[in-house]
Scaffold this motif. Structure first.
Motif, PDB file in Angstrom:
ATOM      1  N   VAL A 122       0.834  -1.210   0.000  1.00  5.11           N
ATOM      2  CA  VAL A 122       0.000   0.000   0.000  1.00  5.11           C
ATOM      3  C   VAL A 122       0.869   1.260   0.000  1.00  5.11           C
ATOM      4  CG1 VAL A 122      -1.695   1.352   1.295  1.00  5.11           C
ATOM      5  CG2 VAL A 122      -1.930  -1.136   1.148  1.00  5.11           C
ATOM      6  N   TYR A 123       1.818   1.313   0.934  1.00  3.82           N
ATOM      7  CA  TYR A 123       2.635   2.527   1.022  1.00  3.82           C
ATOM      8  C   TYR A 123       3.547   2.690  -0.187  1.00  3.82           C
ATOM      9  CZ  TYR A 123       1.023   3.191   5.802  1.00  3.82           C
ATOM     10  OH  TYR A 123       0.242   3.409   6.902  1.00  3.82           O
ATOM     11  N   GLU A 124       3.976   1.561  -0.760  1.00  8.10           N
ATOM     12  CA  GLU A 124       4.911   1.624  -1.892  1.00  8.10           C
ATOM     13  C   GLU A 124       4.200   1.990  -3.198  1.00  8.10           C
ATOM     14  OE1 GLU A 124       4.569  -0.755   0.234  1.00  8.10           O
ATOM     15  OE2 GLU A 124       6.501  -1.309   1.106  1.00  8.10           O
ATOM     16  N   TYR A 125       3.033   1.395  -3.432  1.00  7.81           N
ATOM     17  CA  TYR A 125       2.472   1.468  -4.790  1.00  7.81           C
ATOM     18  C   TYR A 125       1.102   2.136  -4.902  1.00  7.81           C
ATOM     19  CZ  TYR A 125       6.149  -2.004  -5.411  1.00  7.81           C
ATOM     20  OH  TYR A 125       7.346  -2.639  -5.419  1.00  7.81           O
ATOM     21  N   ALA A 126       0.483   2.414  -3.767  1.00  9.76           N
ATOM     22  CA  ALA A 126      -0.859   3.007  -3.861  1.00  9.76           C
ATOM     23  C   ALA A 126      -0.830   4.465  -3.414  1.00  9.76           C
ATOM     24  CB  ALA A 126      -1.844   2.216  -3.001  1.00  9.76           C
ATOM     25  N   PHE A 127      -1.694   5.254  -3.974  1.00 11.20           N
ATOM     26  CA  PHE A 127      -1.866   6.610  -3.479  1.00 11.20           C
ATOM     27  C   PHE A 127      -2.650   6.504  -2.175  1.00 11.20           C
ATOM     28  CE2 PHE A 127      -0.703   7.185  -7.767  1.00 11.20           C
ATOM     29  CZ  PHE A 127       0.069   8.333  -7.738  1.00 11.20           C
ATOM     30  N   ASN A 128      -2.011   6.894  -1.088  1.00 11.99           N
ATOM     31  CA  ASN A 128      -2.636   6.690   0.213  1.00 11.99           C
ATOM     32  C   ASN A 128      -2.618   7.942   1.072  1.00 11.99           C
ATOM     33  OD1 ASN A 128      -0.165   6.651   2.139  1.00 11.99           O
ATOM     34  ND2 ASN A 128       0.459   5.352   0.427  1.00 11.99           N
ATOM     35  N   LYS A 129      -2.052   9.027   0.539  1.00 13.62           N
ATOM     36  CA  LYS A 129      -1.930  10.241   1.362  1.00 13.62           C
ATOM     37  C   LYS A 129      -3.104  11.167   1.092  1.00 13.62           C
ATOM     38  CE  LYS A 129       3.095  10.414   1.733  1.00 13.62           C
ATOM     39  NZ  LYS A 129       3.732   9.895   0.506  1.00 13.62           N
ATOM     40  N   TRP A 130      -4.026  11.220   2.012  1.00 11.21           N
ATOM     41  CA  TRP A 130      -5.187  12.079   1.846  1.00 11.21           C
ATOM     42  C   TRP A 130      -4.865  13.453   2.435  1.00 11.21           C
ATOM     43  CZ3 TRP A 130      -7.302   9.929  -1.910  1.00 11.21           C
ATOM     44  CH2 TRP A 130      -8.560  10.329  -2.364  1.00 11.21           C
ATOM     45  N   THR A 131      -3.863  14.081   1.762  1.00  7.74           N
ATOM     46  CA  THR A 131      -3.381  15.401   2.162  1.00  7.74           C
ATOM     47  C   THR A 131      -3.410  16.288   0.927  1.00  7.74           C
ATOM     48  OG1 THR A 131      -1.115  14.835   1.550  1.00  7.74           O
ATOM     49  CG2 THR A 131      -1.770  14.375   3.827  1.00  7.74           C
ATOM     50  N   LEU A 132      -3.150  17.556   1.109  1.00  6.57           N
ATOM     51  CA  LEU A 132      -3.122  18.441  -0.061  1.00  6.57           C
ATOM     52  C   LEU A 132      -2.037  17.998  -1.041  1.00  6.57           C
ATOM     53  CD1 LEU A 132      -3.944  22.029  -0.401  1.00  6.57           C
ATOM     54  CD2 LEU A 132      -1.665  21.404  -1.187  1.00  6.57           C
ATOM     55  N   ASN A 133      -0.842  17.716  -0.507  1.00  4.74           N
ATOM     56  CA  ASN A 133       0.238  17.254  -1.390  1.00  4.74           C
ATOM     57  C   ASN A 133      -0.112  15.932  -2.061  1.00  4.74           C
ATOM     58  OD1 ASN A 133       2.119  19.325  -1.170  1.00  4.74           O
ATOM     59  ND2 ASN A 133       2.949  18.510   0.738  1.00  4.74           N
ATOM     60  N   GLY A 134      -0.751  15.062  -1.309  1.00  9.78           N
ATOM     61  CA  GLY A 134      -1.126  13.766  -1.855  1.00  9.78           C
ATOM     62  C   GLY A 134      -2.186  13.897  -2.935  1.00  9.78           C
ATOM     63  N   ALA A 135      -3.143  14.761  -2.701  1.00  7.84           N
ATOM     64  CA  ALA A 135      -4.218  14.963  -3.686  1.00  7.84           C
ATOM     65  C   ALA A 135      -3.651  15.553  -4.972  1.00  7.84           C
ATOM     66  CB  ALA A 135      -5.291  15.893  -3.105  1.00  7.84           C
ATOM     67  N   ARG A 136      -2.761  16.502  -4.835  1.00 11.52           N
ATOM     68  CA  ARG A 136      -2.168  17.140  -6.017  1.00 11.52           C
ATOM     69  C   ARG A 136      -1.345  16.132  -6.809  1.00 11.52           C
ATOM     70  NH1 ARG A 136       0.819  22.501  -4.564  1.00 11.52           N
ATOM     71  NH2 ARG A 136       1.895  21.043  -3.230  1.00 11.52           N
ATOM     72  N   GLU A 137      -0.633  15.275  -6.091  1.00 12.16           N
ATOM     73  CA  GLU A 137       0.159  14.263  -6.788  1.00 12.16           C
ATOM     74  C   GLU A 137      -0.749  13.282  -7.541  1.00 12.16           C
ATOM     75  OE1 GLU A 137       3.120  12.209  -4.450  1.00 12.16           O
ATOM     76  OE2 GLU A 137       3.431  10.708  -6.012  1.00 12.16           O
ATOM     77  N   LEU A 138      -1.854  12.905  -6.903  1.00  9.12           N
ATOM     78  CA  LEU A 138      -2.780  11.980  -7.564  1.00  9.12           C
ATOM     79  C   LEU A 138      -3.382  12.612  -8.824  1.00  9.12           C
ATOM     80  CD1 LEU A 138      -4.456   9.450  -7.863  1.00  9.12           C
ATOM     81  CD2 LEU A 138      -5.892  10.204  -5.953  1.00  9.12           C
ATOM     82  N   ARG A 139      -3.740  13.869  -8.725  1.00  5.60           N
ATOM     83  CA  ARG A 139      -4.256  14.578  -9.902  1.00  5.60           C
ATOM     84  C   ARG A 139      -3.233  14.564 -11.040  1.00  5.60           C
ATOM     85  NH1 ARG A 139      -4.142  20.847  -9.129  1.00  5.60           N
ATOM     86  NH2 ARG A 139      -2.071  20.601  -9.988  1.00  5.60           N
ATOM     87  N   GLU A 140      -2.005  14.898 -10.726  1.00  4.19           N
ATOM     88  CA  GLU A 140      -0.975  14.965 -11.766  1.00  4.19           C
ATOM     89  C   GLU A 140      -0.648  13.575 -12.308  1.00  4.19           C
ATOM     90  OE1 GLU A 140       0.047  17.513 -13.311  1.00  4.19           O
ATOM     91  OE2 GLU A 140      -0.999  18.918 -12.013  1.00  4.19           O
ATOM     92  N   HIS A 141      -0.642  12.596 -11.420  1.00  2.00           N
ATOM     93  CA  HIS A 141      -0.388  11.223 -11.858  1.00  2.00           C
ATOM     94  C   HIS A 141      -1.468  10.775 -12.844  1.00  2.00           C
ATOM     95  CE1 HIS A 141       0.906   7.038 -11.587  1.00  2.00           C
ATOM     96  NE2 HIS A 141      -0.374   6.744 -11.543  1.00  2.00           N
ATOM     97  N   THR A 142      -2.695  11.090 -12.507  1.00  2.00           N
ATOM     98  CA  THR A 142      -3.821  10.713 -13.369  1.00  2.00           C
ATOM     99  C   THR A 142      -3.644  11.302 -14.767  1.00  2.00           C
ATOM    100  OG1 THR A 142      -5.256  10.629 -11.440  1.00  2.00           O
ATOM    101  CG2 THR A 142      -6.336  10.845 -13.577  1.00  2.00           C
ATOM    102  N   GLU A 143      -3.335  12.572 -14.817  1.00  2.00           N
ATOM    103  CA  GLU A 143      -3.165  13.223 -16.122  1.00  2.00           C
ATOM    104  C   GLU A 143      -1.955  12.644 -16.860  1.00  2.00           C
ATOM    105  OE1 GLU A 143      -3.247  17.431 -15.282  1.00  2.00           O
ATOM    106  OE2 GLU A 143      -5.299  17.315 -14.532  1.00  2.00           O
ATOM    107  N   TYR A 144      -0.929  12.333 -16.098  1.00  2.00           N
ATOM    108  CA  TYR A 144       0.267  11.737 -16.711  1.00  2.00           C
ATOM    109  C   TYR A 144      -0.064  10.375 -17.338  1.00  2.00           C
ATOM    110  CZ  TYR A 144       5.108  10.077 -17.050  1.00  2.00           C
ATOM    111  OH  TYR A 144       6.305   9.582 -17.493  1.00  2.00           O
TER     112      TYR A 144
END
Lengths: 400, 400
Positions: A122-144
């Motif tokens: 989970v910590y290695e491969y899943a998006f698990n940080k429900w924080t502002l930084n985590g949300a922004r990373e997930l958004r960018e990852h999705t677009e990538y």
């Protein structure tokens, strides 16, 4: 004339619990009564309950955050640093970059981290940080992932797996599925190539919600292309996706972990007796062994006496606890008796993206537009609690 | 009355060369003279010379692309497919998804791919696709790196290595360095954490450019934080970054390969005699052994008789070749003598991001605002060539 030493009140964390505590205590105690310090690892507060929106890219993350300096009274000292450990026997807090801070009274409102339930990867491969930084990373990852697809044609880049059909997972997939047409247009991807899974170990999605509401939500999301796998635990998260209990592998470029939370690891590290990082606090919200330490929000555990189970960690509870903690701090400083915390659950609304939502307000079930309206009003109320009308005007949501 | 078989003219590729050929030939030959087919792997044309902008994220990629259907006359047949191989002895072209297409006359304008010069790891680990899809992926990758940084604090996420200080590398880093303040703000990253390297094997940046212009460009980019390593070959690209000839490793989350191009691999595969995928064409732009096959643009090689070296592959040359190829196609069909291609290099301008550029127009060196003005006029002229005034108004650049 004699100088009386003023007590030092330290609040850890600038989430819902921390910010509301600071604002309330600063009103109840004058600068002559106490020195107040807020410690947070960022110089901003963000609305955790809104993060599914920036995570999916339907709302800019700056709409969910506010500068702490703009929220707290000027006589509250602010330290931007990460709490490493609390030493409750010594009345001290260790920080990552600064020296130790001593306190007379402490409010611990450090929030939570993802609960993995022992699932590997989970910590290695899943998006698990429900924080502002985590949300922004997930958004960018999705677009990538969308951008990569057109160069490599690997279908797994367009596969999204959400682990957990609880509140967070459902709200997130609601936003992503709502945004999908826009993403497909921006990246020249055919809609039918995108796969969205929500995988839930429990026998139902949105456990605890009314079955009629659950069905409404599932139908709506399925119509947007979401596939549910209910009653199906995930056994492992890998670099390539997830492996389910039944052995099936789902290859996915993006796995989002949303199976629930545990209290901030600082709680365990600091030696408080806890269950999954949550301290079963006294009725007046203090740590059982330390009369000068309040613990609120996701790090606290309060039993619902009607069901004999803990209340789920929510912004609603954290905010209500903060108000009681602030009054009890004032009571302690002024030598008055303490009051007991009694949660008052006004309702729960889950957004489903766009103009859709479901929820319960009091005893009443709400769907669609009226639920969406309530959700936005709840979001606005949350802003009002920490920043008043001005903040609602600046960052609030239009319910119409 | 007798039906005369009309010749079939097939144009491969919808870049500058392909589109201009189609537009010109469709004017010179009526629907009674010939059937015309354009084959391209996408249903859109894009401005290759603008791609440094969407690649860095300073211009939306849709500003650089146009639907082919909007550019070509309605009597030109369009096939959206990828050319796999040309069979010049059989007058046939093999496509990836459709059946073979036979032709009487062929124009090959298939563009180029990155030249690695045998350096390992370029295709695996470096961004090397100077296409619309490639530019969009690089943009999203860049933003993803910024977003990741705040969660993992790895400095290599903020390190960008551009291999090659030629035209493409310089124009790209010009855009990226120009956009840096915005990126840092969006992702809460301190400017001084970002590292940008341009690494060039040759003894100078922008080889072939006037030294005064080169110095202007380097000073300007250095002031924006770009570090040049000139006369320093890269020996290897790895998952972690690049390894230089002197053994130094630069860890970088993003490596952009811009050391030049070679002709489309279809040329080699189809058995044309070639140098790095480029066919040394006859004076009238035909393949030496095939009188009915024209080769233009980056797949062709034309020697500059003044320097005895090949002209670099540019949009300018491709466009001029397309005009000659179109006239020569008409000449062939009508049985007239063919004309010779004579390049007319009007000038070269490299943008440096923002309002900055350098260049040579005729014999005159231009800098800063006037160079930037010329660059935008050149970009607009390129639009005008393929879509007339309407397209310039729709997608053109304001030089002021």
């Amino acid at each position: 004339m004699m100088l009386v030493a003023k007590p030092h009140i330290v609040i850890l964390g600038a989430g819902y619990g921390g910010i509301v505590t600071v604002k309330r205590i600063a009103k109840q105690l004058s600068t002559n009564d106490a020195n107040i310090t807020l410690i947070s690892k960022h110089d901003y507060h963000y609305q955790t309950t809104w993060l599914h929106e920036p995570a999916a890219g339907t709302l800019h993350h700056d709409r969910t955050r506010m500068k702490i300096a703009d929220l707290i009274p000027s006589h509250v000292q602010f330290i931007e640093d990460e709490v490493v450990e609390i030493h409750p026997k010594e009345n001290k807090v260790s920080l990552k970059n600064n020296e130790q801070v001593t306190y007379d009274y402490l409010v611990t409102a450090l929030g939570s981290v993802a609960e993995t339930f022992g699932v590997e990867g989970v910590y290695e491969y899943a998006f698990n940080k429900w924080t502002l930084n985590g949300a922004r990373e997930l958004r960018e990852h999705t677009e990538y992932m969308f951008a990569k697809y057109n160069n490599e044609q690997k279908e797994e880049y367009l596969t999204f797996v959400v682990a957990g059909a609880g509140f967070t997972g459902i709200e997130y997939i609601g936003e992503l599925s709502e945004r999908l047409p826009e993403l497909c247009k921006e990246f020249d991807v055919p809609m039918n190539k995108v796969k969205m899974y929500v995988i839930e170990a429990a026998p139902t999605a949105l456990p605890g919600f009314d079955p009629e509401l659950v069905e409404y939500a599932m139908n709506l999301l399925e119509n947007r292309g979401v596939e549910f796998k209910i009653n199906m635990p995930i056994s492992k998260v890998t670099e390539d996706g997830v492996i389910l209990k039944d052995g099936t592998e789902i290859k996915a470029g993006t796995v989002i972990w949303a199976t629930g939370v545990r209290g901030n690891p600082v709680i365990e590290k600091s030696g408080f007796e806890n269950m999954r990082g949550r301290v079963k606090v006294t009725k007046d919200l203090r740590a059982p062994d330390y009369d000068n330490v309040f613990i609120i929000g996701d790090c606290s555990l309060v039993i619902n006496e009607q069901t004999d189970r803990p209340y789920p960690p929510t912004a609603q509870i954290a905010t209500q606890q903060a108000e009681v903690a602030a009054r009890n701090l004032a009571n302690l400083v002024k030598g008055r008796p303490l009051e007991e915390f009694q949660p008052d659950i006004k309702g729960t609304v889950a957004s489903l993206g766009g103009k859709e939502a479901i929820g319960v307000i009091g005893d009443k079930k709400v769907f669609g537009f009226s639920a969406n309206f309530m959700k936005k009003m709840i979001d606005n109320r949350s802003l009002w609690m920490i920043g008043g009308t001005g903040l609602v005007i600046k960052k609030g949501k239009n319910p119409f």
